[in-house]
Enzyme design. Sequence first.
Site: not given
Length: 163
Positions: A34, A60-62
């Site tokens: 990530r 950016i999504s968790q």
Amino acid sequence: MSRFEDERREMIILLKERGITDERLLQAMGKVERHLFVSGPFVNRSYDDTALPIAKQQTISQPYTVAYMTQELSLKPGARVLEVGTGSGYQAAILAEMDCKVFTIERHVDLLLQARKMFDKFVIASVRKPETGPSVGQSFAPYDGIVVTAAAPMSRTAARATR
């Protein structure tokens, strides 16, 4: 050994504690780095369970959100998935690592170009290069799953309908 391996392992433990049980998904999230999809000043927070800023006022999504949405799709290897909102490319990379054929669209050209570079860099062949335009997703249908990793502002009519 990557400097982020311990953080990635901790992220997987946290996802399991929060109810993520799909082993293929957990393996993919343990493998996809990530921190490579996160903007420079936020790299040290890459494995925190939080959304982080990327270009064009997007995020950016968790990790939990990525995991939860993906698990809910119950995807089998080879599944065809439409992703709406390529962003950094992280969600598409997770899906590709799960052996899915990913079709992804993005409205911000800068994000689209950056995601293409990421897919080329990591030779993520099962992701069709992100494209723009509302009809792109229809071109390759049918899909086994659709994941919307972006939100659009609601029109006044839609906002009234949801009240």
